[in-house]
Each structure stands twice: as structure tokens, then as C-alpha cells.
Design an enzyme around this catalytic site. Sequence first.
Site, mmCIF file in Angstrom:
data_model
loop_
_atom_site.group_PDB
_atom_site.id
_atom_site.type_symbol
_atom_site.label_atom_id
_atom_site.label_comp_id
_atom_site.label_asym_id
_atom_site.label_seq_id
_atom_site.Cartn_x
_atom_site.Cartn_y
_atom_site.Cartn_z
ATOM 1 N N ARG A 65 -22.630 120.150 34.509
ATOM 2 C CA ARG A 65 -22.145 120.777 33.278
ATOM 3 C C ARG A 65 -22.130 119.793 32.097
ATOM 4 O O ARG A 65 -22.335 120.182 30.958
ATOM 5 C CB ARG A 65 -20.723 121.273 33.545
ATOM 6 C CG ARG A 65 -20.265 122.355 32.619
ATOM 7 C CD ARG A 65 -18.827 122.678 32.972
ATOM 8 N NE ARG A 65 -18.753 123.604 34.096
ATOM 9 C CZ ARG A 65 -18.702 124.923 33.939
ATOM 10 N NH1 ARG A 65 -18.739 125.455 32.741
ATOM 11 N NH2 ARG A 65 -18.613 125.716 34.987
ATOM 12 N N LYS A 174 -21.280 118.872 53.085
ATOM 13 C CA LYS A 174 -20.059 119.338 53.707
ATOM 14 C C LYS A 174 -18.971 119.478 52.641
ATOM 15 O O LYS A 174 -19.114 118.841 51.600
ATOM 16 C CB LYS A 174 -19.632 118.413 54.838
ATOM 17 C CG LYS A 174 -19.084 117.050 54.356
ATOM 18 C CD LYS A 174 -18.397 116.324 55.451
ATOM 19 C CE LYS A 174 -16.939 116.718 55.528
ATOM 20 N NZ LYS A 174 -16.008 115.598 55.292
ATOM 21 N N HIS A 204 -23.150 113.117 57.199
ATOM 22 C CA HIS A 204 -23.657 111.755 56.974
ATOM 23 C C HIS A 204 -23.494 110.854 58.194
ATOM 24 O O HIS A 204 -24.131 109.821 58.288
ATOM 25 C CB HIS A 204 -23.063 111.140 55.697
ATOM 26 C CG HIS A 204 -21.675 110.614 55.852
ATOM 27 N ND1 HIS A 204 -20.569 111.411 55.826
ATOM 28 C CD2 HIS A 204 -21.219 109.357 56.036
ATOM 29 C CE1 HIS A 204 -19.489 110.677 55.988
ATOM 30 N NE2 HIS A 204 -19.853 109.416 56.123
ATOM 31 N N LYS A 208 -25.992 107.466 60.327
ATOM 32 C CA LYS A 208 -25.601 106.095 60.685
ATOM 33 C C LYS A 208 -26.468 105.607 61.841
ATOM 34 O O LYS A 208 -26.647 106.317 62.832
ATOM 35 C CB LYS A 208 -24.118 106.054 61.107
ATOM 36 C CG LYS A 208 -23.164 106.340 59.961
ATOM 37 C CD LYS A 208 -21.727 106.219 60.415
ATOM 38 C CE LYS A 208 -20.759 106.755 59.376
ATOM 39 N NZ LYS A 208 -20.539 105.910 58.218
ATOM 40 N N GLU A 242 -9.160 105.204 59.968
ATOM 41 C CA GLU A 242 -9.431 104.773 58.589
ATOM 42 C C GLU A 242 -8.180 104.113 58.019
ATOM 43 O O GLU A 242 -7.076 104.628 58.222
ATOM 44 C CB GLU A 242 -9.795 105.977 57.718
ATOM 45 C CG GLU A 242 -11.097 106.650 58.131
ATOM 46 C CD GLU A 242 -11.558 107.621 57.061
ATOM 47 O OE1 GLU A 242 -12.442 107.258 56.288
ATOM 48 O OE2 GLU A 242 -10.998 108.732 57.006
ATOM 49 N N ASP A 261 -11.750 117.774 58.025
ATOM 50 C CA ASP A 261 -12.487 116.741 57.287
ATOM 51 C C ASP A 261 -13.300 115.837 58.216
ATOM 52 O O ASP A 261 -14.380 115.385 57.850
ATOM 53 C CB ASP A 261 -11.468 115.902 56.486
ATOM 54 C CG ASP A 261 -12.129 114.955 55.494
ATOM 55 O OD1 ASP A 261 -13.031 115.413 54.775
ATOM 56 O OD2 ASP A 261 -11.741 113.773 55.436
ATOM 57 N N HIS A 266 -17.987 115.329 61.859
ATOM 58 C CA HIS A 266 -18.460 114.016 62.307
ATOM 59 C C HIS A 266 -18.172 113.759 63.785
ATOM 60 O O HIS A 266 -19.028 113.295 64.532
ATOM 61 C CB HIS A 266 -17.801 112.896 61.491
ATOM 62 C CG HIS A 266 -17.922 113.090 60.009
ATOM 63 N ND1 HIS A 266 -19.035 113.613 59.417
ATOM 64 C CD2 HIS A 266 -17.056 112.817 58.996
ATOM 65 C CE1 HIS A 266 -18.851 113.647 58.102
ATOM 66 N NE2 HIS A 266 -17.663 113.179 57.825
ATOM 67 N N LYS A 368 -5.994 108.800 58.635
ATOM 68 C CA LYS A 368 -6.058 107.950 57.436
ATOM 69 C C LYS A 368 -4.769 107.126 57.356
ATOM 70 O O LYS A 368 -3.775 107.461 58.004
ATOM 71 C CB LYS A 368 -6.181 108.815 56.189
ATOM 72 C CG LYS A 368 -7.562 109.441 56.026
ATOM 73 C CD LYS A 368 -7.804 109.849 54.584
ATOM 74 C CE LYS A 368 -9.108 110.610 54.425
ATOM 75 N NZ LYS A 368 -10.296 109.776 54.520
HETATM 76 C C1 BG6 Z 1 -16.057 112.028 54.728
HETATM 77 C C2 BG6 Z 1 -14.627 112.470 54.595
HETATM 78 O O1 BG6 Z 1 -16.841 113.072 55.237
HETATM 79 O O2 BG6 Z 1 -16.127 110.934 55.618
HETATM 80 C C3 BG6 Z 1 -13.757 111.327 54.111
HETATM 81 O O3 BG6 Z 1 -14.552 113.544 53.662
HETATM 82 C C4 BG6 Z 1 -13.901 110.144 55.040
HETATM 83 O O4 BG6 Z 1 -12.391 111.717 54.061
HETATM 84 C C5 BG6 Z 1 -15.385 109.805 55.201
HETATM 85 O O5 BG6 Z 1 -13.199 109.039 54.492
HETATM 86 C C6 BG6 Z 1 -15.571 108.731 56.246
HETATM 87 O O6 BG6 Z 1 -16.892 108.321 56.224
HETATM 88 P P1 BG6 Z 1 -17.274 106.856 56.692
HETATM 89 O O7 BG6 Z 1 -18.761 106.843 56.628
HETATM 90 O O8 BG6 Z 1 -16.604 105.910 55.742
HETATM 91 O O9 BG6 Z 1 -16.737 106.721 58.073
#
Ligand code: BG6
Length: 659
Positions: A65, A174, A204, A208, A242, A261, A266, A368
Site C-alpha cells: 500500500r 504461514k 521455513h 533449514k 526460544e 505458531d 514446524h 518463548k
Molecule cells: C516463526 C514463528 O514461524 O518461526 C515465530 O512465527 C518463531 O514465532 C519463528 O520465532 C522461529 O523460527 P526460527 O527459524 O528462528 O526457529
Amino acid sequence: MTQGGRVFGSVRMKTEETTPPAAPCIMVVFGATGDLCRRLLMPALYNLACDGLLLERFAVLGTARRSIGSEEYRVLIGSKDQGIQRFHTRREFDQDRWARLTDHIHYLSGNLEDSNHYRKLAEVLSRLDADYQTDGNILFYLATSPDYFRTISDNLSQAGFQDRPGWTRIIVEKPFGSDFASAQALNRQLLDNWDESQIYRIDHYLGKETVQNLLAFRFSNGMFEPLWNNNHIDNIQFSVCESIDVEGRGGYYDSTGVLRDMVQNHMLQMLAYVCMETPRSFSPEAIRDEKAKLLESIHICSASEVPEHFVRGQYGPSCDSQGRQLKPGYRQEKDVAPQSITETYAAGRLSIDNWRWSGVPIYVRSGKGLCKRSTEIVVQFKRPPQSLFQDTPVDHLSANRLVFHIQPYQGIELLFQAKIPGQKMQLQTVDMRFSYGDIFKATRSTGYEILIHACTHGDTTLFSRGDLVESAWKIVQPVLDYWKTAPAPDFPNYNRSTWGPKVSSDLIERDGRHWFEVVTPDILEQSPLFKNADPLLLNTAIMALHPRAVGPGITIVKKGDLADEMYLICRGKVEVIDDEGNVINTLEDGEFFGEIGLLMSIPRTATVKAKTLCDLFILHRNDFLHILNDHPQFAETITKVARERYEVVIMKENLLTPT
Ligand code: BG6
């Protein structure tokens, strides 16, 4: 954890020269001024360019935008504080290379809900296609809020993007839906406009290297496959810890939580790789079929099973020893409701209803605001029978473990028992370790490089299929439903920068097991006992320490009991109590207790109770004595503290020798 250990074997790495560049195309990024684009997509494109994997016949058209032109857009994504210079992952930033890449980056502002915008987009794309000779190939990248996925997909379809020459593919970020029903609906909406083969649902984690290596490891090493089942494996643990908080994404996170999340996507992706059957080939569909079958075999909990199989937590503030707040708790984060019951931590026990895995619990946990950042998968094998060792000093056999270190340390470790040199039969856990950094020279990447590259070649292996996403939602759906209606949890239930909530250790301890904590040197070095310790001592201690969480009020050692272990306090406070029940000392983070009984070979001299929730490391007597014998530095520190604390004289001959 990066140094030491022998490296066993080495593989010849496929060099970048043998990798074909990304196919010619224009990558259209929706949400081009957003976080994802600046932090990850642009650095990924820059990495591809640095590795010679982007052709002259490649261009990017960002759209959002914000009303700016291409030149201003290049300034934004190239900036020091918000752009590539901050987020690139290379050791050095190559300004020339970036400048050459930006010659291929353009921008078009517009409203995603306005059909005129898509007409303009088509015009600009035709021009860019002619300029960059991209054969009409277009890769649409939906990096916007999910609320726009449908709008964009419908508008692209109405603007006639399916009927152009070349290929059209669409990458969907996502979160793919927020529950089973919305994921199903989104799949239907996308499939109204596109064929499944054009839709690339991104996760993602699949980009890795260490995650991709799970498949390579399993199916290129014949020695593990015969053991990969319920005859030999006791349990598997997936941990994604994390240390970061919600990092300003409170608005998104508060309606999401860690189950949606991290776990639904993942973690279940990694789980599928570790537990799936052997695919018929390495073709994308063969792999995705097996992943789908595996996810379909995971037991779906009934509502009554949920509390037994899943627990949740939310972080509170971290405080110093005077109780002063250091960092805010989740409920104090920006855009988070003050009474929020969103979980920032979740742990669960899954089971897979097939022949291979029947009876093998699969534990998952993610959170987290924890004390460390580390992602590991631990495959714990069954213990061998103790009987053979019954007439030896060995009173306990540890199980073999295979640990996949996904990040930040990247490697694979195999833990096994070895005889300690000497006349007696004594065992110690030792490890064989392969570290990516020692063998491969690859630069750090964002994980998105390989995904973008694969998409331009039409390779769907690393992307999720519609049915896979839906199966993953089915697994977490009963938990989401139950948590929505269950009585509000007593949050916060863990302090920031700790190991997480006690309910998580309780969950696994109910099964007579423990989370296998990967202890890293930096965690140990927080304790004065190991400050600046030599790497050998750290390594030995890492192998020997067993973590345990203890709730407030619990007696950890009792006066008069035999001393079989000592304790190191990672987080929390304990009270030392005399015969009259008076608190004579309080110990906290980094301090230790229980050493005097081991040093002097006498019963416990005081009772110690947890004052708060405590994360402890336990060092058993034999390991303690070995470390004491082998590491004069440790012996000196610990005896000095004991002398000061108890005013006792510790003579070397008082010490027990290891049995
Ligand atoms: C994301 C989440 O998909 O993955 C985040 O939305 C998270 O909350 C992140 O921190 C973690 O990714 P990575 O690659 O740092 O483990």
C-alpha cells in the site's frame, strides 16, 4: 557445544557450481514493505545473488500500500536500520553485489482490494517480462497478513493471470489458516483459482539444512533403519526452545499461541520426516505421500484425553534477586491483553498408530522466553538389560541417544557408554559428534533461499500439500478446542529466562521419563562453579548433569539422608533449613548445594527446600567424584566454597573414590 568431539566421516559437498541458477521469472512480492520481506526474503535473494544463483533474467516486483516509487523502495530495503544492511546473513556485506541486485528490483504501490491495481500489475509485469526476458514466468509471493490471501488469489485470477504464457506459481506464507476449518476453507478458495501443482505452501523449517538432512540421514545410512522402530526406540523428543519473546508481534501472537505458531507447522513437519516410512523415491510426491500417511496415523485426542496429553504455559516477568523486574512478562507485552490466556509454551505427548511406532511416545515442546535458544530432536533408544552387569560396580545403564541438533548448533550426536580406563568395570556416557561447521563451509542462510530457488524450478518437495496442512490441523484441533473452553489456566506459570513451566516436566515424568536437556557451555558458565572452566571440564559436566524441575515447597534433600548427589541451581531459590525449621540460608541461580555429603562422605547436614519453582542440575556421586579427581580446578572451587560455608577441613583422603 561447538568444539570437541571427533568428527566421524565426511561427505563430499555438492558445490554451488553444480547447482543450476533459479529459473528465469519475475517474483511478485505482496506485502513488500513488511517485516518478512525486509528481514528474510531480501536477504535470501541477496544470498542467491552472492552465490551466483540469480540470472540476469530475474526480477522482483514488490507491491504494497505504501505510496512510494521504485527508487524509494530500494532505499527502504537497502537501509542500515530496516533493510539488508541489518538483516543480511553474510560475514561481509557486498555493496556492489547488492547494487547489481537492486537493478532488478521494482515497486508498485496499490490497494490489494482494488481490482485496478491488478490491471496495473499486469501491465508492469508485461513490461518487466520484455525487459528481463523472463519467458512470462511469474512467482507470486503472498507475504501479507493471511486476511488478504483470498482477495489476492481471486483478483489475480480475475485479472487473467492463469492464461498467460509461461508458468505461474503462488507461494503462500504461514499461518495457513488458524484452525482445521479455516485451513480447509483456504485450501478450497485457492483451489478455485489455481491447480494444486501451482500452490506452494511455505514452512521455513523445511528450508533449514539440518531439517532437510533428517531425510538424508534416515535414508542414506543403512545402519539406523533396522533400529528405527518400537523394538529399539523408547521415545522421541522434539524441542524448539526460544529465548526471544514475541518481539513486538503481540497483536498476531495473542490470537495465535505457540501451538498454532510452532507445533502445528514446524514441529509436525520435522516429526513427519523423522517418523515417516521410506518413500518409493526422492520425488516430491513420493515424499509428500509418506509424510501425509504419517500425519494421518497420529492419534487424534478425544476431549477427555487432552489434559492428560497436553500442557501449556505462559511466561511471566524475569526478576533479579531483589525481586526487581528485569524484563516484562507476556501480559505486559505491547498489544497483548492484560489477562491474556494465550499460551507461550506448550508440551504434548503424541502417539503414532502404526506398526513401526505403536507404543513409542513422541514428546513435543516449544516455548518463548526460555533460558536458551535451541532446537533438538532426541531419539532415545531402549536400555540394554542390566543383568549382565549385576556383579560389577555398574549400577545403572544409560540409554543410547541420537541427537539431531537443528539450531543454533548444527550437528548430530550419538551418546553411548564407554568403559572408564582402570581396573574396575565402570562406565561413562561419551559422545560421537558431527558438526556442520567443522565439515561444511556453507554460509549462514535464512532458509528461504532454497525454497525460492526450488519454487522457480517447480520442485514442491520442500512445500506442504493441502492434505498435509489439513492433517496437521486435525492433530492440534482437539487441543485448541479444549483449551478454549477449559477453566482459565493459572498464568503466568513460568518466569522468563527459565526452563519453562513445571507442568512440562510433570507431563513426561508421569511416564517415568525426563526431557533430555541439551546443556550448552554458555548455560553452565553462568554458574561460578564452571566460570572460565576449560572445555574438557565443561564437556564432561555436560555429559554428566541431569536436569530436574522442582516445585515450590518440595523438599529436595533431607537432613540425615544418605548423600548420593549434589545440585546446581539453574533458576530459582532454595532455602536451607535447620533442625528447628529456621531458614539459615537462601541459595539462588548459579549456586549449588548437597556437595558436603559427597565431599565428606557423611549424611545430609541440613534440609533444603525449594522456595520457588527451581530448575536444577543433578550431579550423581560417581560422576561428581570422577570430575573431582580429573579436574583440579573443579576440586579447588568446590572445596573452597565448602570450607567457607561449613568451616570444615576437607582432606583428600576423606573423599570417597568412585565405586
Ligand atoms: C516463526 C514463528 O514461524 O518461526 C515465530 O512465527 C518463531 O514465532 C519463528 O520465532 C522461529 O523460527 P526460527 O527459524 O528462528 O526457529
